[in-house]
Scaffold this motif. Structure first.
Motif, mmCIF file in Angstrom:
data_model
loop_
_atom_site.group_PDB
_atom_site.id
_atom_site.type_symbol
_atom_site.label_atom_id
_atom_site.label_comp_id
_atom_site.label_asym_id
_atom_site.label_seq_id
_atom_site.Cartn_x
_atom_site.Cartn_y
_atom_site.Cartn_z
ATOM 1 N N GLU A 1 0.835 -1.213 0.000
ATOM 2 C CA GLU A 1 0.000 0.000 0.000
ATOM 3 C C GLU A 1 0.867 1.260 0.000
ATOM 4 O OE1 GLU A 1 -3.302 0.748 0.077
ATOM 5 O OE2 GLU A 1 -4.166 -1.245 0.283
ATOM 6 N N LYS A 2 1.824 1.311 0.909
ATOM 7 C CA LYS A 2 2.695 2.482 1.028
ATOM 8 C C LYS A 2 3.575 2.633 -0.210
ATOM 9 C CE LYS A 2 5.585 4.907 4.261
ATOM 10 N NZ LYS A 2 6.996 4.971 4.271
ATOM 11 N N SER A 3 4.108 1.504 -0.706
ATOM 12 C CA SER A 3 4.967 1.536 -1.888
ATOM 13 C C SER A 3 4.222 2.058 -3.109
ATOM 14 C CB SER A 3 5.497 0.132 -2.200
ATOM 15 O OG SER A 3 6.267 -0.356 -1.136
ATOM 16 N N ALA A 4 2.931 1.732 -3.200
ATOM 17 C CA ALA A 4 2.136 2.077 -4.382
ATOM 18 C C ALA A 4 2.063 3.575 -4.628
ATOM 19 C CB ALA A 4 0.729 1.499 -4.242
ATOM 20 N N GLU A 5 2.150 4.363 -3.590
ATOM 21 C CA GLU A 5 1.992 5.809 -3.713
ATOM 22 C C GLU A 5 3.073 6.481 -4.546
ATOM 23 O OE1 GLU A 5 1.609 7.192 0.300
ATOM 24 O OE2 GLU A 5 -0.159 5.956 0.648
ATOM 25 N N VAL B 1 5.298 3.199 -12.748
ATOM 26 C CA VAL B 1 4.847 2.057 -13.549
ATOM 27 C C VAL B 1 4.704 0.878 -12.606
ATOM 28 C CG1 VAL B 1 5.418 0.445 -15.423
ATOM 29 C CG2 VAL B 1 5.986 2.875 -15.651
ATOM 30 N N ALA B 2 3.548 0.205 -12.670
ATOM 31 C CA ALA B 2 3.280 -0.932 -11.791
ATOM 32 C C ALA B 2 3.135 -2.199 -12.617
ATOM 33 C CB ALA B 2 2.009 -0.690 -10.986
ATOM 34 N N LEU B 3 3.911 -3.208 -12.247
ATOM 35 C CA LEU B 3 3.767 -4.530 -12.842
ATOM 36 C C LEU B 3 2.884 -5.328 -11.890
ATOM 37 C CD1 LEU B 3 7.517 -5.225 -13.714
ATOM 38 C CD2 LEU B 3 5.809 -3.970 -15.051
ATOM 39 N N ILE B 4 1.732 -5.779 -12.348
ATOM 40 C CA ILE B 4 0.859 -6.579 -11.504
ATOM 41 C C ILE B 4 0.958 -8.022 -11.997
ATOM 42 C CG2 ILE B 4 -1.235 -6.047 -12.819
ATOM 43 C CD1 ILE B 4 -1.229 -6.395 -9.034
ATOM 44 N N LEU B 5 1.494 -8.880 -11.142
ATOM 45 C CA LEU B 5 1.773 -10.254 -11.515
ATOM 46 C C LEU B 5 0.583 -11.161 -11.244
ATOM 47 C CD1 LEU B 5 4.512 -8.907 -11.535
ATOM 48 C CD2 LEU B 5 5.464 -10.930 -10.461
ATOM 49 N N ILE B 6 0.265 -11.966 -12.232
ATOM 50 C CA ILE B 6 -0.841 -12.917 -12.139
ATOM 51 C C ILE B 6 -0.270 -14.287 -12.474
ATOM 52 C CG2 ILE B 6 -3.097 -13.567 -13.077
ATOM 53 C CD1 ILE B 6 -3.408 -10.517 -13.804
ATOM 54 N N SER B 7 -0.451 -15.232 -11.539
ATOM 55 C CA SER B 7 0.169 -16.555 -11.741
ATOM 56 C C SER B 7 -0.836 -17.702 -11.756
ATOM 57 C CB SER B 7 1.225 -16.806 -10.661
ATOM 58 O OG SER B 7 0.639 -16.739 -9.379
ATOM 59 N N ASN B 8 -2.137 -17.382 -11.564
ATOM 60 C CA ASN B 8 -3.160 -18.429 -11.633
ATOM 61 C C ASN B 8 -4.523 -17.799 -11.903
ATOM 62 O OD1 ASN B 8 -4.390 -17.688 -9.062
ATOM 63 N ND2 ASN B 8 -2.597 -18.626 -8.114
ATOM 64 N N TYR B 9 -5.538 -18.644 -12.044
ATOM 65 C CA TYR B 9 -6.866 -18.173 -12.429
ATOM 66 C C TYR B 9 -7.633 -17.498 -11.295
ATOM 67 C CZ TYR B 9 -6.399 -20.334 -16.976
ATOM 68 O OH TYR B 9 -5.992 -20.634 -18.240
ATOM 69 N N SER B 10 -7.128 -17.511 -10.111
ATOM 70 C CA SER B 10 -7.757 -16.832 -8.982
ATOM 71 C C SER B 10 -7.110 -15.454 -8.846
ATOM 72 C CB SER B 10 -7.570 -17.658 -7.704
ATOM 73 O OG SER B 10 -8.106 -16.970 -6.611
ATOM 74 N N GLY C 1 -2.488 6.814 -10.205
ATOM 75 C CA GLY C 1 -1.803 7.424 -11.341
ATOM 76 C C GLY C 1 -0.703 6.588 -11.956
ATOM 77 N N ALA C 2 -0.572 5.346 -11.550
ATOM 78 C CA ALA C 2 0.478 4.482 -12.107
ATOM 79 C C ALA C 2 0.032 3.904 -13.442
ATOM 80 C CB ALA C 2 0.802 3.352 -11.140
ATOM 81 N N ALA C 3 0.973 3.769 -14.340
ATOM 82 C CA ALA C 3 0.728 3.026 -15.573
ATOM 83 C C ALA C 3 0.840 1.547 -15.190
ATOM 84 C CB ALA C 3 1.775 3.378 -16.624
ATOM 85 N N VAL C 4 -0.182 0.757 -15.489
ATOM 86 C CA VAL C 4 -0.221 -0.640 -15.046
ATOM 87 C C VAL C 4 0.046 -1.580 -16.218
ATOM 88 C CG1 VAL C 4 -1.632 -2.438 -13.983
ATOM 89 C CG2 VAL C 4 -1.837 -0.068 -13.202
ATOM 90 N N ILE C 5 0.950 -2.514 -15.979
ATOM 91 C CA ILE C 5 1.247 -3.568 -16.947
ATOM 92 C C ILE C 5 0.902 -4.901 -16.284
ATOM 93 C CG2 ILE C 5 3.019 -4.715 -18.331
ATOM 94 C CD1 ILE C 5 4.648 -2.064 -18.174
ATOM 95 N N ALA C 6 -0.028 -5.642 -16.896
ATOM 96 C CA ALA C 6 -0.370 -6.974 -16.378
ATOM 97 C C ALA C 6 0.671 -7.970 -16.885
ATOM 98 C CB ALA C 6 -1.759 -7.381 -16.841
#
Length: 147
Positions: A59-63, A67-76, A91-96
């Motif tokens: 949460e604190k880091s997000a501020e 650019v934010a890399l959001i990692l997805i490793s499964n269907y949940s 305001g971050a540019a998000v890359i899935a």
């Protein structure tokens, strides 16, 4: 210094991806790594604590993340969808990023299609183990930092 954050659940491959991007050896103690990118300059990669940890420092880091890399490793991936929304609002540019794609029979393509369907983001399938998608992800990070 410009910051790129790596967000995801515990064991989703955050640290492995950070080291694949920076080409450094993995160590358990490091949560930050800097790298120089031609045309962009020096950036700080921030490996956050899992977003599934209660009272996470993510949460604190997000501020301060550009650019934010959001990692997805499964269907949940409901929690990751919530983080995509949160990061965009900050305001971050998000890359899935589909991580550990080498562990999927189809290379993560079906999971990527599911992510596109619910988020509108076109994920990049990566594997820190094999190096798949790392150059493509690096190029996308550079593009987002240049915007």
């Amino acid at each position: 210094m410009r910051q790129v954050g790596i967000f995801g659940k515990r064991k989703s491959g955050k640290s492995a991806l950070m080291y694949a991007l920076t080409r450094h050896k993995m160590t358990k103690e490091t949560e930050y790594s800097s790298m120089e990118i031609a045309g962009v300059g020096k950036i700080m990669l921030v490996d956050t604590v899992g977003v599934d940890v209660e009272k996470s420092t993510a949460e604190k880091s997000a501020e301060s993340i550009e650019v934010a890399l959001i990692l997805i490793s499964n269907y949940s991936f409901e929690l990751e969808l919530a983080w995509i929304s949160k990061l965009k609002k900050l305001g971050a540019a998000v890359i899935a990023v589909i991580t550990q794609c080498d562990k999927f029979v189809d290379g993560g393509k079906n999971l990527a299609a599911a992510v596109v369907e619910v988020s509108g983001l076109q994920p990049i399938c990566t594997s820190a183990e094999t190096g798949a998608g790392i150059e493509e992800l690096n190029a996308e990070i550079i593009n987002r930092l240049k915007e």
